[in-house]
Motif scaffolding. Structure first.
Motif, PDB file in Angstrom:
ATOM      1  N   SER A 142       0.359  -1.349  -0.141  1.00  0.00           N
ATOM      2  CA  SER A 142      -0.070  -0.040  -0.102  1.00  0.00           C
ATOM      3  C   SER A 142       0.889   1.157   0.072  1.00  0.00           C
ATOM      4  O   SER A 142       1.760   1.464   0.978  1.00  0.00           O
ATOM      5  CB  SER A 142      -0.751  -0.060   1.378  1.00  0.00           C
ATOM      6  OG  SER A 142      -1.287   1.568   0.998  1.00  0.00           O
ATOM      7  N   ILE A 143       0.282   2.506  -0.559  1.00  0.00           N
ATOM      8  CA  ILE A 143       1.279   3.578  -1.141  1.00  0.00           C
ATOM      9  C   ILE A 143      -0.052   4.121   0.099  1.00  0.00           C
ATOM     10  O   ILE A 143       1.129   5.875   0.874  1.00  0.00           O
ATOM     11  CB  ILE A 143       1.442   3.865  -2.541  1.00  0.00           C
ATOM     12  CG1 ILE A 143       1.894   3.496  -3.567  1.00  0.00           C
ATOM     13  CG2 ILE A 143       1.514   5.612  -2.250  1.00  0.00           C
ATOM     14  CD1 ILE A 143       3.314   2.810  -3.166  1.00  0.00           C
ATOM     15  N   SER A 144      -1.029   4.430  -0.361  1.00  0.00           N
ATOM     16  CA  SER A 144      -1.355   5.209   0.751  1.00  0.00           C
ATOM     17  C   SER A 144      -1.817   4.760   2.195  1.00  0.00           C
ATOM     18  O   SER A 144      -1.914   5.637   3.041  1.00  0.00           O
ATOM     19  CB  SER A 144      -3.041   4.618   0.139  1.00  0.00           C
ATOM     20  OG  SER A 144      -3.436   4.681  -1.100  1.00  0.00           O
ATOM     21  N   HIS A 145      -1.596   3.450   2.685  1.00  0.00           N
ATOM     22  CA  HIS A 145      -1.203   2.981   4.075  1.00  0.00           C
ATOM     23  C   HIS A 145      -0.047   2.143   4.212  1.00  0.00           C
ATOM     24  O   HIS A 145      -0.385   1.498   3.893  1.00  0.00           O
ATOM     25  CB  HIS A 145      -2.725   2.076   4.799  1.00  0.00           C
ATOM     26  CG  HIS A 145      -3.631   2.740   4.873  1.00  0.00           C
ATOM     27  ND1 HIS A 145      -4.124   4.075   4.779  1.00  0.00           N
ATOM     28  CD2 HIS A 145      -4.504   2.510   3.228  1.00  0.00           C
ATOM     29  CE1 HIS A 145      -5.573   4.255   4.585  1.00  0.00           C
ATOM     30  NE2 HIS A 145      -5.855   3.056   3.673  1.00  0.00           N
ATOM     31  N   PRO A 146       1.314   2.784   4.336  1.00  0.00           N
ATOM     32  CA  PRO A 146       2.215   2.395   3.844  1.00  0.00           C
ATOM     33  C   PRO A 146       2.873   1.263   4.587  1.00  0.00           C
ATOM     34  O   PRO A 146       4.057   0.492   5.021  1.00  0.00           O
ATOM     35  CB  PRO A 146       2.990   3.538   4.183  1.00  0.00           C
ATOM     36  CG  PRO A 146       2.734   4.574   3.557  1.00  0.00           C
ATOM     37  CD  PRO A 146       1.287   4.353   4.891  1.00  0.00           C
ATOM     38  N   ARG A 147       2.831   0.801   5.897  1.00  0.00           N
ATOM     39  CA  ARG A 147       2.907  -0.137   6.398  1.00  0.00           C
ATOM     40  C   ARG A 147       1.461  -1.751   6.185  1.00  0.00           C
ATOM     41  O   ARG A 147       1.417  -2.976   7.446  1.00  0.00           O
ATOM     42  CB  ARG A 147       2.582   0.156   7.879  1.00  0.00           C
ATOM     43  CG  ARG A 147       3.417   1.197   8.587  1.00  0.00           C
ATOM     44  CD  ARG A 147       3.563   1.356  10.083  1.00  0.00           C
ATOM     45  NE  ARG A 147       3.318   0.450  10.885  1.00  0.00           N
ATOM     46  CZ  ARG A 147       3.705   0.463  12.331  1.00  0.00           C
ATOM     47  NH1 ARG A 147       4.507   0.776  12.762  1.00  0.00           N
ATOM     48  NH2 ARG A 147       4.396  -0.967  12.404  1.00  0.00           N
ATOM     49  N   SER A 148       0.725  -1.455   5.699  1.00  0.00           N
ATOM     50  CA  SER A 148      -0.333  -2.377   4.794  1.00  0.00           C
ATOM     51  C   SER A 148       0.427  -3.144   3.654  1.00  0.00           C
ATOM     52  O   SER A 148       0.604  -1.902   2.855  1.00  0.00           O
ATOM     53  CB  SER A 148      -1.290  -1.852   5.307  1.00  0.00           C
ATOM     54  OG  SER A 148      -1.711  -1.532   6.291  1.00  0.00           O
ATOM     55  N   GLY A 149       0.220  -4.386   3.455  1.00  0.00           N
ATOM     56  CA  GLY A 149       0.237  -4.586   2.264  1.00  0.00           C
ATOM     57  C   GLY A 149      -0.303  -6.167   2.435  1.00  0.00           C
ATOM     58  O   GLY A 149      -1.047  -6.826   3.598  1.00  0.00           O
TER      59      GLY A 149
END
Length: 161
Positions: A142-149
């Protein structure tokens, strides 16, 4: 396939056999490899909680795919993501992945194809053949939520053209 390649492949695919949404710090749980007889053909749609992937084999032998994130994944990861393919295999041989990183809207159709490929460490070009077993590992950050993927793996057999 060498024993080292088989162990690396089994370990890598086992570690990435489940989905994770949220923190990228998590690890997967090792799962036993599926019997060869249960490997599906790479055709039609493969639905999953993270993404739906459609495969088709063209008359010229090329295998195409269309990778679309599900609504739940888009909600969890936000509007902007980076999708890459850090690892891929053809018939047990690790190859240079046929998909480079793409930063796009989470609603983008992440698509590509494979016909010829290079094995890692073996400079020759090879061409996919009917019944070759392919394994693709997609990583979604995720670029919007950098700690998510999230990630997605598929192993299937190349159908006839």
């Amino acid at each position: 396939m060498t024993i080292r390649t088989a162990i690396r492949r089994t370990t890598t695919l086992a570690l990435f056999s489940s989905v994770f949404l949220g923190s990228l710090a998590g690890t997967g749980v090792a799962a036993p490899a599926a019997p060869a007889a249960s490997v599906p053909q790479c055709k039609g749609e493969f639905k999953h909680a993270v993404s739906n992937v459609k495969f088709a084999r063209m008359p010229n032998g090329r295998l195409t795919w269309s990778f679309n994130l599900t609504a739940a994944t888009k909600r969890n990861l936000g509007s902007l993501v980076n999708v890459s393919m850090p690892q891929a295999f053809v018939s047990g041989h690790e190859i240079n992945p046929p998909y480079g990183p793409h930063t796009r809207s989470s609603s983008y159709d992440f698509h590509s194809s494979i016909k010829s490929y290079q094995r890692k460490g073996g400079g020759s070009n090879f061409t996919i053949k009917t019944n070759d077993e392919i394994s693709f590992f997609w990583l979604i950050k995720s670029i919007s939520h950098p700690r998510s993927g999230a990630y997605r793996t598929i192993t299937c057999k190349v159908p006839s053209a």
